[in-house]
Write a protein that holds these residues in place. Structure first.
Motif, PDB file in Angstrom:
ATOM      1  N   LEU A 271       0.851  -1.191   0.000  1.00 34.42           N
ATOM      2  CA  LEU A 271       0.000   0.000   0.000  1.00 34.42           C
ATOM      3  C   LEU A 271       0.887   1.241   0.000  1.00 34.42           C
ATOM      4  O   LEU A 271       1.576   1.532   0.977  1.00 34.42           O
ATOM      5  CB  LEU A 271      -0.932   0.007   1.209  1.00 34.42           C
ATOM      6  N   CYS A 272       0.864   1.965  -1.103  1.00 35.20           N
ATOM      7  CA  CYS A 272       1.736   3.113  -1.289  1.00 35.20           C
ATOM      8  C   CYS A 272       0.907   4.370  -1.520  1.00 35.20           C
ATOM      9  O   CYS A 272      -0.183   4.314  -2.105  1.00 35.20           O
ATOM     10  CB  CYS A 272       2.642   2.856  -2.503  1.00 35.20           C
ATOM     11  N   VAL A 273       1.401   5.502  -1.042  1.00 40.65           N
ATOM     12  CA  VAL A 273       0.728   6.779  -1.246  1.00 40.65           C
ATOM     13  C   VAL A 273       1.754   7.819  -1.673  1.00 40.65           C
ATOM     14  O   VAL A 273       2.955   7.675  -1.438  1.00 40.65           O
ATOM     15  CB  VAL A 273       0.005   7.261   0.036  1.00 40.65           C
ATOM     16  N   ASN A 274       1.248   8.860  -2.325  1.00 39.35           N
ATOM     17  CA  ASN A 274       2.101   9.987  -2.686  1.00 39.35           C
ATOM     18  C   ASN A 274       2.164  10.993  -1.537  1.00 39.35           C
ATOM     19  O   ASN A 274       1.194  11.188  -0.814  1.00 39.35           O
ATOM     20  CB  ASN A 274       1.562  10.709  -3.929  1.00 39.35           C
ATOM     21  N   ILE A 275       3.322  11.610  -1.396  1.00 45.12           N
ATOM     22  CA  ILE A 275       3.463  12.802  -0.561  1.00 45.12           C
ATOM     23  C   ILE A 275       3.829  13.915  -1.532  1.00 45.12           C
ATOM     24  O   ILE A 275       4.998  14.153  -1.820  1.00 45.12           O
ATOM     25  CB  ILE A 275       4.537  12.619   0.523  1.00 45.12           C
ATOM     26  N   PRO A 276       2.826  14.566  -2.121  1.00 46.20           N
ATOM     27  CA  PRO A 276       3.084  15.461  -3.249  1.00 46.20           C
ATOM     28  C   PRO A 276       3.727  16.775  -2.830  1.00 46.20           C
ATOM     29  O   PRO A 276       3.658  17.187  -1.670  1.00 46.20           O
ATOM     30  CB  PRO A 276       1.685  15.699  -3.818  1.00 46.20           C
ATOM     31  N   ASP A 277       4.333  17.405  -3.788  1.00 47.82           N
ATOM     32  CA  ASP A 277       4.906  18.724  -3.583  1.00 47.82           C
ATOM     33  C   ASP A 277       4.021  19.740  -4.306  1.00 47.82           C
ATOM     34  O   ASP A 277       3.359  19.417  -5.300  1.00 47.82           O
ATOM     35  CB  ASP A 277       6.335  18.769  -4.150  1.00 47.82           C
ATOM     36  N   LYS A 278       4.003  20.956  -3.805  1.00 52.95           N
ATOM     37  CA  LYS A 278       3.260  22.021  -4.483  1.00 52.95           C
ATOM     38  C   LYS A 278       4.096  22.544  -5.644  1.00 52.95           C
ATOM     39  O   LYS A 278       5.315  22.711  -5.527  1.00 52.95           O
ATOM     40  CB  LYS A 278       2.930  23.152  -3.517  1.00 52.95           C
ATOM     41  N   ILE A 279       3.425  22.785  -6.767  1.00 47.26           N
ATOM     42  CA  ILE A 279       4.120  23.327  -7.929  1.00 47.26           C
ATOM     43  C   ILE A 279       3.532  24.689  -8.285  1.00 47.26           C
ATOM     44  O   ILE A 279       2.360  24.967  -8.044  1.00 47.26           O
ATOM     45  CB  ILE A 279       4.044  22.385  -9.149  1.00 47.26           C
ATOM     46  N   GLN A 280       4.394  25.544  -8.833  1.00 49.37           N
ATOM     47  CA  GLN A 280       4.011  26.859  -9.304  1.00 49.37           C
ATOM     48  C   GLN A 280       3.983  26.826 -10.831  1.00 49.37           C
ATOM     49  O   GLN A 280       4.938  26.372 -11.456  1.00 49.37           O
ATOM     50  CB  GLN A 280       4.993  27.924  -8.811  1.00 49.37           C
ATOM     51  N   ILE A 281       2.888  27.312 -11.407  1.00 45.32           N
ATOM     52  CA  ILE A 281       2.703  27.255 -12.862  1.00 45.32           C
ATOM     53  C   ILE A 281       2.509  28.672 -13.384  1.00 45.32           C
ATOM     54  O   ILE A 281       1.604  29.385 -12.933  1.00 45.32           O
ATOM     55  CB  ILE A 281       1.481  26.392 -13.230  1.00 45.32           C
ATOM     56  N   ASP A 282       3.351  29.064 -14.318  1.00 43.25           N
ATOM     57  CA  ASP A 282       3.229  30.366 -14.960  1.00 43.25           C
ATOM     58  C   ASP A 282       3.018  30.173 -16.456  1.00 43.25           C
ATOM     59  O   ASP A 282       3.713  29.374 -17.087  1.00 43.25           O
ATOM     60  CB  ASP A 282       4.477  31.221 -14.735  1.00 43.25           C
ATOM     61  N   LEU A 283       2.062  30.917 -17.014  1.00 42.27           N
ATOM     62  CA  LEU A 283       1.880  30.973 -18.455  1.00 42.27           C
ATOM     63  C   LEU A 283       2.427  32.308 -18.938  1.00 42.27           C
ATOM     64  O   LEU A 283       2.054  33.371 -18.423  1.00 42.27           O
ATOM     65  CB  LEU A 283       0.405  30.841 -18.834  1.00 42.27           C
TER      66      LEU A 283
END
Length: 337
Positions: A271-283
């Motif tokens: 049983l595996c889960v993600n520990i996500p990181d926040k990303i910044q997105i610029d257009l």
């Protein structure tokens, strides 16, 4: 029983010996709202200067496009690099494994929630277009040449303007009885003039559509062309040089290295889960940042195994995972009787 990619896997209450699932990676779903402005020249456009003293009236049809808005919604898609199998050979207090149709794990001993997409775009209803012929008199319609039709139509327009001026001054032969009737007569004159002016000035219409562009960021993507846009063609492919590029920049807040989690622990059962990181997105367009977004992305951050101790003989857990990032959204402990 291993689940094959693409198979439907929405059934719950599974107690199979091995259940295969995916953790999600986060895709960015951009909705680009585009307004198209179309110009159709009038039937008498070439006579606009002669009879109405209007200059600069275009004689050829044109179309132009502009972007009015860009919005973004993150969605989860199966990450083929994060395919795991739950090993339920041990006596674990797991009675339900919830996955979506693509095999993404949503919950253990709990019903997860699927990704909810925005409602499909629906443009606002357009007002019906006036038909100039409905407002032309018999003399105009029976004229023997286009020039004569234009001349008579222009005369009608001047007559309409004169009638409106007389009404506003109270000098008309048939004056309305009250203000409501005056407004109605003025509105009718405005409609007649607007319809007849179309045959000289042409008709400009605006239509709004929405295009969906999906982008899956990776640690290596950095900057890329999301799409190209042309004022004459609208949205074009990222490799179509007819449009100017809209660049996408993606950067992680912490940029943690995603090392493969250890599988050797004795209480590991897959049983595996993600520990996500926040990303910044610029257009970016023509050197200017036109939109900024941020969200958590499953392919950034870390991945960790959960202990089998969560599902023992005396206690169990109810876990709900985020369908977009693969992180733990909710976990509850329950004492078994």
């Amino acid at each position: 029983m291993a689940l094959l990619l693409g198979a439907v896997a929405t059934s719950a209450q599974q107690t199979v010996m091995g259940t295969t699932y995916f953790l999600p990676k986060t895709a960015l779903r951009f909705a680009v709202t585009i307004e198209k402005t179309s110009y159709t020249p009038g039937q008498f456009a070439m006579y606009a200067t002669r009879y109405l003293k209007k200059t600069g009236v275009a004689l050829q049809p044109t179309a132009s496009y502009r972007i009015t808005d860009i919005s973004m919604v993150p969605v989860g898609v199966p990450d083929s690099a994060k395919q795991y199998t739950l090993s339920l050979e041990k006596k674990l207090s797991i009675t339900e494994i919830d996955r979506d149709e693509s095999g993404i794990l949503l919950g253990i001993n709990a019903k997860g929630r699927p990704t909810v997409l925005p409602q499909p775009f629906k443009p606002a209803p357009k007002a019906p277009q006036l038909n100039p012929k409905d407002y032309m008199n018999e003399d105009i319609l029976s004229a023997g040449s286009t020039a004569k039709m234009a001349e008579l139509t222009a005369k009608d327009i001047y007559d309409i303007r004169d009638s409106r001026a007389q009404l506003s001054r109270g000098q008309a032969d048939f004056m309305p009885k009250d203000g409501a009737q005056l407004r109605l007569m003025m509105d009718n004159l405005d409609t007649q003039e607007r319809a007849l002016l179309q045959v000289f000035e042409g008709v400009t219409t605006r239509d709004t559509t929405q295009a969906i562009v999906t982008y899956v960021p990776t640690r290596e993507s950095g900057q890329a062309v999301l799409f190209r846009f042309s004022q004459k063609l609208g949205l074009t492919d990222s490799d179509d040089l007819a449009g100017t590029p809209y660049y996408i920049h993606v950067a992680a807040d912490n940029d943690l290295k995603d090392e493969a989690p250890s599988e050797k622990a004795k209480d590991n059962f897959g049983l595996c889960v993600n520990i996500p990181d926040k990303i910044q997105i610029d257009l970016e367009h023509q050197g200017q940042v036109v939109k900024h977004f941020e969200c958590y992305a499953g392919q950034f951050g870390k991945t960790e195994y959960l202990s089998a101790d969560l599902f023992g003989k005396k206690n169990t857990a109810h876990i709900v995972l985020n369908p977009v990032s693969g992180s733990i959204e909710k976990i509850e402990s329950e004492t078994l009787k």
